[in-house]
Design a protein around this motif. Structure first.
Motif, PDB file in Angstrom:
ATOM      1  N   PRO A 101       0.841  -1.119  -0.089  1.00 45.99           N
ATOM      2  CA  PRO A 101      -0.131  -0.201   0.022  1.00 45.99           C
ATOM      3  C   PRO A 101       0.759   1.349  -0.013  1.00 45.99           C
ATOM      4  O   PRO A 101       0.778   2.422  -0.542  1.00 45.99           O
ATOM      5  CB  PRO A 101      -0.810  -0.118   1.424  1.00 45.99           C
ATOM      6  N   SER A 118      -4.807  -1.390  -7.825  1.00 43.91           N
ATOM      7  CA  SER A 118      -4.968  -1.623  -6.230  1.00 43.91           C
ATOM      8  C   SER A 118      -5.859  -2.886  -5.883  1.00 43.91           C
ATOM      9  O   SER A 118      -5.584  -3.487  -5.187  1.00 43.91           O
ATOM     10  CB  SER A 118      -5.655  -0.468  -5.740  1.00 43.91           C
ATOM     11  N   ARG A 119      -7.006  -2.952  -6.976  1.00 45.23           N
ATOM     12  CA  ARG A 119      -7.793  -4.103  -6.598  1.00 45.23           C
ATOM     13  C   ARG A 119      -7.117  -5.339  -6.542  1.00 45.23           C
ATOM     14  O   ARG A 119      -7.179  -6.376  -5.797  1.00 45.23           O
ATOM     15  CB  ARG A 119      -9.064  -3.873  -7.239  1.00 45.23           C
ATOM     16  N   THR A 141      -4.518  -5.854  -3.635  1.00 39.01           N
ATOM     17  CA  THR A 141      -5.330  -6.013  -2.440  1.00 39.01           C
ATOM     18  C   THR A 141      -5.809  -7.521  -2.356  1.00 39.01           C
ATOM     19  O   THR A 141      -5.554  -8.222  -1.324  1.00 39.01           O
ATOM     20  CB  THR A 141      -6.392  -4.927  -2.313  1.00 39.01           C
ATOM     21  N   HIS A 142      -6.582  -7.820  -3.528  1.00 41.69           N
ATOM     22  CA  HIS A 142      -7.021  -9.025  -3.517  1.00 41.69           C
ATOM     23  C   HIS A 142      -5.972 -10.194  -3.642  1.00 41.69           C
ATOM     24  O   HIS A 142      -6.265 -11.355  -3.230  1.00 41.69           O
ATOM     25  CB  HIS A 142      -8.093  -9.075  -4.844  1.00 41.69           C
ATOM     26  N   LEU A 152      -4.972 -10.757  -0.087  1.00 42.18           N
ATOM     27  CA  LEU A 152      -5.910 -11.711   0.545  1.00 42.18           C
ATOM     28  C   LEU A 152      -5.944 -12.989   0.295  1.00 42.18           C
ATOM     29  O   LEU A 152      -6.356 -13.663   1.072  1.00 42.18           O
ATOM     30  CB  LEU A 152      -7.493 -10.780   0.420  1.00 42.18           C
ATOM     31  N   GLY A 191      -8.229  -9.173   7.728  1.00 44.54           N
ATOM     32  CA  GLY A 191      -7.842  -8.737   6.334  1.00 44.54           C
ATOM     33  C   GLY A 191      -9.041  -8.631   5.714  1.00 44.54           C
ATOM     34  O   GLY A 191      -9.339  -7.629   4.810  1.00 44.54           O
ATOM     35  N   VAL A 224     -10.631  -5.092   4.145  1.00 44.02           N
ATOM     36  CA  VAL A 224     -10.837  -4.599   2.760  1.00 44.02           C
ATOM     37  C   VAL A 224     -12.073  -4.472   2.401  1.00 44.02           C
ATOM     38  O   VAL A 224     -12.423  -3.386   1.735  1.00 44.02           O
ATOM     39  CB  VAL A 224      -9.988  -5.747   2.060  1.00 44.02           C
ATOM     40  N   TYR A 284     -13.495  -1.209   3.543  1.00 45.77           N
ATOM     41  CA  TYR A 284     -12.968  -0.132   3.008  1.00 45.77           C
ATOM     42  C   TYR A 284     -13.550   0.150   1.489  1.00 45.77           C
ATOM     43  O   TYR A 284     -14.028   1.282   1.255  1.00 45.77           O
ATOM     44  CB  TYR A 284     -11.358  -0.479   2.765  1.00 45.77           C
TER      45      TYR A 284
END
Length: 401
Positions: free
Chosen positions: A3, A28-29, A32-33, A36, A293, A297, A300
């Motif tokens: 991040p 970003s997706r 982040t995914h 995760l 997490g 997410v 958010y």
């Protein structure tokens, strides 16, 4: 760090325009995914590994041992060779000791042996050929509750050419046949006639070399050291009292208390117990981390998409449909994580094979329990973000605008 790196590459113009970000950028997706999915995969793999380790530990504790060492006091009697010069004198001393111990008021049953179960300490050819040999008095089987499943045990008129085999050894030598009455040659000894088959003594351990088939020979008078096993009515005499009573047979003899039978089993459980504890701790931490997490997410994302949810609601979208938007994202990430975790867990279980006892890696419970636990935890983590998406108030959004 990811991040932070992504924040350093943000578009200043978009920030200055005050544009509502809405959906996070594709880059970003994906990042982040991806993180995760990795979290969930590691949690799934650790849960699967922990499940098989815990099941292995449970199997070690509940396996039928074939004997009972609870309440048995074991004493090592030394000095036989120094006290008696001839085998006849030693045999007489053994008989005297048997009668003396039988007369102790606290003792219900007693037996003499050259080795102690569940792990024979005899060496030589027997140990080299992968079997355990015990030299025992006739009372040995009663003291340790070792059942005779065929034939008979030794009696008072035992002959030197008789032998009792354990179940596993009998099956190995004469599979599907009755071994009673046959001739068996134990390692390093002359041939003996099989008079009985004893229930197998099991020593559950990660090292299969420790749990070997066994046979039993009559007690003889050639051993310099022997063991006295006592099963008492209530409490057995203290070690000093036992030593005093043994010295009455001959002043050169001495008795010393040895480890309890349960200690031999406890020693085999220490390593798998510690491994299961450590793995369980890591699995719980990984499970909570993955849940936190996923919750963070999705929360958010739900906050960033408030305007979109308000517009959808004004256009007729129901709260259920709004919840589905967030739930769909969570389920997609969860599914990818479970698939990756199953593959990693399969590889981990294969690597853990030497630490497992009596566990079938193809057993559905090995996989169903940890994966269902992870799914339920993930769904619980999704509940608040889904509720957040369904509770958007369009009127409040217009006022804020």
């Amino acid at each position: 760090l990811v991040p932070a790196w992504m924040a350093s590459h943000s578009d200043p113009a978009a920030v200055l325009r005050g544009a509502e970000p809405g959906r996070p950028p594709t880059q970003s997706r994906l990042a982040t995914h991806g993180l995760l999915v990795t979290q969930i995969a590691l949690a799934a793999a650790l849960l699967v590994g922990t499940t098989v380790l815990i099941r292995s530990f449970v199997n070690l504790t509940i396996t039928d041992r074939g004997l009972s060492v609870d309440g048995v006091v074991r004493v090592r009697v030394s000095g036989m060779g120094d006290a008696f010069a001839t085998s006849d004198a030693m045999a007489h001393a053994l008989e005297t000791m048997r009668r003396s111990v039988a007369g102790w008021p606290e003792v219900r049953e007693s037996a003499l042996s050259r080795e102690l179960p569940p792990l024979s300490q005899a060496g030589g050819e027997a140990r080299a050929e992968g079997v355990d040999g015990y030299r025992v008095s006739p009372e040995f089987f009663d003291v340790y509750r070792i059942a005779i499943v065929a034939g008979r045990a030794f009696d008072a008129d035992v002959r030197a050419d008789e032998i009792v085999l354990g179940e596993r050894l009998a099956r190995q030598v004469w599979p599907g046949e009755n071994p009673v009455g046959r001739i068996y040659r134990p390692p390093g000894a002359p041939p003996r006639r099989v008079i009985g088959i004893a229930r197998e003594i099991s020593l559950p351990a990660l090292d299969p070399e420790l749990d070997r088939p066994e046979f039993y020979l009559p007690m003889n008078s050639t051993s310099r050291t022997l063991y006295l096993s006592l099963r008492c009515v209530a409490a057995c005499p203290d070690p000093r009292t036992i030593d005093d009573r043994v010295r009455r047979v001959h002043p050169a003899l001495s008795a010393r208390l040895v480890t309890a039978g349960e200690d031999a089993y406890a020693a085999q459980l220490q390593l798998p117990h510690a491994i299961a504890q450590v793995a369980g701790t890591f699995a719980i931490v990984a499970l909570l981390t993955a849940a936190c997490g996923l919750f963070s997410v999705l929360s958010y994302i739900a906050r960033r998409r408030r305007r979109e949810f308000g517009i959808r609601q004004m256009l007729g979208a129901s709260p259920h449909q709004l919840r589905q938007l967030i739930l769909r994202q969570g389920v997609r990430v969860l599914s990818l994580g479970l698939a990756a975790g199953a593959l990693v867990g399969w590889a981990a279980v294969r690597l853990l094979d030497s630490l497992l006892y009596g566990v079938n890696v193809f057993d559905p419970q090995t996989w169903a329990v940890p994966l269902v636990l992870l799914v339920l935890t993930a769904l619980a983590a999704m509940w608040v973000p889904c509720r957040m998406a369904a509770c958007v108030n369009p009127v409040m959004l217009i006022r804020e605008e």
